[in-house]
Design a protein around this motif. Sequence first.
Motif, PDB file in Angstrom:
ATOM      1  N   GLU A  32       0.886   6.098  -2.430  1.00 55.48           N
ATOM      2  CA  GLU A  32      -0.202   6.597  -3.276  1.00 55.48           C
ATOM      3  C   GLU A  32      -1.552   6.416  -2.586  1.00 55.48           C
ATOM      4  N   LEU A  33      -1.713   5.278  -1.939  1.00 56.25           N
ATOM      5  CA  LEU A  33      -2.961   5.026  -1.215  1.00 56.25           C
ATOM      6  C   LEU A  33      -3.104   5.992  -0.046  1.00 56.25           C
ATOM      7  N   ALA A  34      -2.015   6.202   0.701  1.00 56.55           N
ATOM      8  CA  ALA A  34      -2.057   7.096   1.858  1.00 56.55           C
ATOM      9  C   ALA A  34      -2.364   8.524   1.435  1.00 56.55           C
ATOM     10  N   ASP A  35      -1.830   8.936   0.292  1.00 56.04           N
ATOM     11  CA  ASP A  35      -2.093  10.295  -0.199  1.00 56.04           C
ATOM     12  C   ASP A  35      -3.574  10.514  -0.496  1.00 56.04           C
ATOM     13  N   ALA A  36      -4.287   9.453  -0.835  1.00 53.31           N
ATOM     14  CA  ALA A  36      -5.699   9.570  -1.195  1.00 53.31           C
ATOM     15  C   ALA A  36      -6.633   9.359  -0.005  1.00 53.31           C
ATOM     16  N   LEU A  37      -6.066   9.051   1.160  1.00 57.38           N
ATOM     17  CA  LEU A  37      -6.884   8.739   2.337  1.00 57.38           C
ATOM     18  C   LEU A  37      -6.484   9.614   3.523  1.00 57.38           C
ATOM     19  N   PRO A  38      -7.402   9.798   4.464  1.00 58.90           N
ATOM     20  CA  PRO A  38      -7.075  10.611   5.644  1.00 58.90           C
ATOM     21  C   PRO A  38      -6.404   9.797   6.757  1.00 58.90           C
ATOM     22  N   VAL A  39      -5.503   8.892   6.369  1.00 62.22           N
ATOM     23  CA  VAL A  39      -4.770   8.083   7.347  1.00 62.22           C
ATOM     24  C   VAL A  39      -3.289   8.072   6.969  1.00 62.22           C
ATOM     25  N   SER A  40      -2.461   7.725   7.931  1.00 62.91           N
ATOM     26  CA  SER A  40      -1.021   7.723   7.707  1.00 62.91           C
ATOM     27  C   SER A  40      -0.569   6.526   6.883  1.00 62.91           C
ATOM     28  N   ARG A  41       0.649   6.619   6.373  1.00 64.79           N
ATOM     29  CA  ARG A  41       1.226   5.483   5.635  1.00 64.79           C
ATOM     30  C   ARG A  41       1.310   4.236   6.503  1.00 64.79           C
ATOM     31  N   PRO A  42       1.755   4.347   7.770  1.00 68.47           N
ATOM     32  CA  PRO A  42       1.790   3.139   8.602  1.00 68.47           C
ATOM     33  C   PRO A  42       0.397   2.525   8.795  1.00 68.47           C
ATOM     34  N   ALA A  43      -0.621   3.373   8.913  1.00 66.82           N
ATOM     35  CA  ALA A  43      -1.988   2.858   9.058  1.00 66.82           C
ATOM     36  C   ALA A  43      -2.421   2.143   7.782  1.00 66.82           C
ATOM     37  N   SER A  48      -0.462   0.692   5.673  1.00 69.58           N
ATOM     38  CA  SER A  48       0.289  -0.572   5.650  1.00 69.58           C
ATOM     39  C   SER A  48      -0.384  -1.628   6.522  1.00 69.58           C
ATOM     40  N   GLN A  49      -0.853  -1.233   7.692  1.00 69.81           N
ATOM     41  CA  GLN A  49      -1.532  -2.184   8.572  1.00 69.81           C
ATOM     42  C   GLN A  49      -2.835  -2.674   7.948  1.00 69.81           C
ATOM     43  N   HIS A  50      -3.578  -1.777   7.328  1.00 75.38           N
ATOM     44  CA  HIS A  50      -4.827  -2.171   6.659  1.00 75.38           C
ATOM     45  C   HIS A  50      -4.538  -3.114   5.486  1.00 75.38           C
ATOM     46  N   LEU A  51      -3.480  -2.824   4.752  1.00 76.76           N
ATOM     47  CA  LEU A  51      -3.095  -3.703   3.642  1.00 76.76           C
ATOM     48  C   LEU A  51      -2.685  -5.084   4.144  1.00 76.76           C
ATOM     49  N   LYS A  52      -2.043  -5.125   5.291  1.00 71.31           N
ATOM     50  CA  LYS A  52      -1.659  -6.408   5.881  1.00 71.31           C
ATOM     51  C   LYS A  52      -2.908  -7.250   6.162  1.00 71.31           C
ATOM     52  N   VAL A  53      -3.945  -6.630   6.714  1.00 69.98           N
ATOM     53  CA  VAL A  53      -5.196  -7.346   7.006  1.00 69.98           C
ATOM     54  C   VAL A  53      -5.844  -7.817   5.703  1.00 69.98           C
ATOM     55  N   LEU A  54      -5.881  -6.934   4.698  1.00 66.78           N
ATOM     56  CA  LEU A  54      -6.475  -7.307   3.402  1.00 66.78           C
ATOM     57  C   LEU A  54      -5.684  -8.439   2.750  1.00 66.78           C
ATOM     58  N   LYS A  55      -4.371  -8.411   2.895  1.00 64.31           N
ATOM     59  CA  LYS A  55      -3.530  -9.460   2.322  1.00 64.31           C
ATOM     60  C   LYS A  55      -3.766 -10.786   3.046  1.00 64.31           C
ATOM     61  N   GLU A  56      -3.806 -10.759   4.374  1.00 61.69           N
ATOM     62  CA  GLU A  56      -4.060 -11.974   5.147  1.00 61.69           C
ATOM     63  C   GLU A  56      -5.444 -12.555   4.841  1.00 61.69           C
ATOM     64  N   ALA A  57      -6.375 -11.691   4.469  1.00 63.82           N
ATOM     65  CA  ALA A  57      -7.730 -12.135   4.111  1.00 63.82           C
ATOM     66  C   ALA A  57      -7.796 -12.650   2.674  1.00 63.82           C
ATOM     67  N   GLY A  58      -6.681 -12.538   1.949  1.00 69.45           N
ATOM     68  CA  GLY A  58      -6.637 -13.029   0.578  1.00 69.45           C
ATOM     69  C   GLY A  58      -7.238 -12.092  -0.449  1.00 69.45           C
ATOM     70  N   LEU A  59      -7.452 -10.834  -0.074  1.00 60.61           N
ATOM     71  CA  LEU A  59      -8.090  -9.890  -0.991  1.00 60.61           C
ATOM     72  C   LEU A  59      -7.113  -9.075  -1.818  1.00 60.61           C
ATOM     73  N   VAL A  60      -5.868  -8.945  -1.350  1.00 60.89           N
ATOM     74  CA  VAL A  60      -4.865  -8.209  -2.123  1.00 60.89           C
ATOM     75  C   VAL A  60      -3.570  -9.021  -2.168  1.00 60.89           C
TER      76      VAL A  60
END
Length: 111
Positions: free
Chosen positions: A33-44, A46-58
């Motif tokens: 759902e996030l990828a559909d709303a953004l001009p980036v791929s699903r793997p990208a 996922s990588q951004h979510l990994k960073v946000l998760k490691e930062a404690g934001l998601v």
Amino acid sequence: MKAYRDAALDALGDPTRRAIFERLGKGPSAVGELADALPVSRPAVSQHLKVLKEAGLVIDQAVGTKRVYRLNPQGIDGLRVYFTQFWSTAMSAFQDEVTRRAADAPRKEKP
């Protein structure tokens, strides 16, 4: 605590991560759902979510075959505390400067 705050600020420095973060502010979403709303791929995404998760934001949760992401209230609260403290310090410094200039003004006006 400082390391998590720094990681959170660094994570939000990227425009795509910030867009994901803002989108999750509207409610939980799966990667697709996030990828559909953004001009980036699903793997990208996922990588951004990994960073946000490691930062404690998601945080994420398995729902069937999907991982659903949402904002982490504790991470958000950590940023809120930081910005509240930052703003209070900045406003105190501003008030001190105004007071100092007001006290100096009559001295400068004397011939």
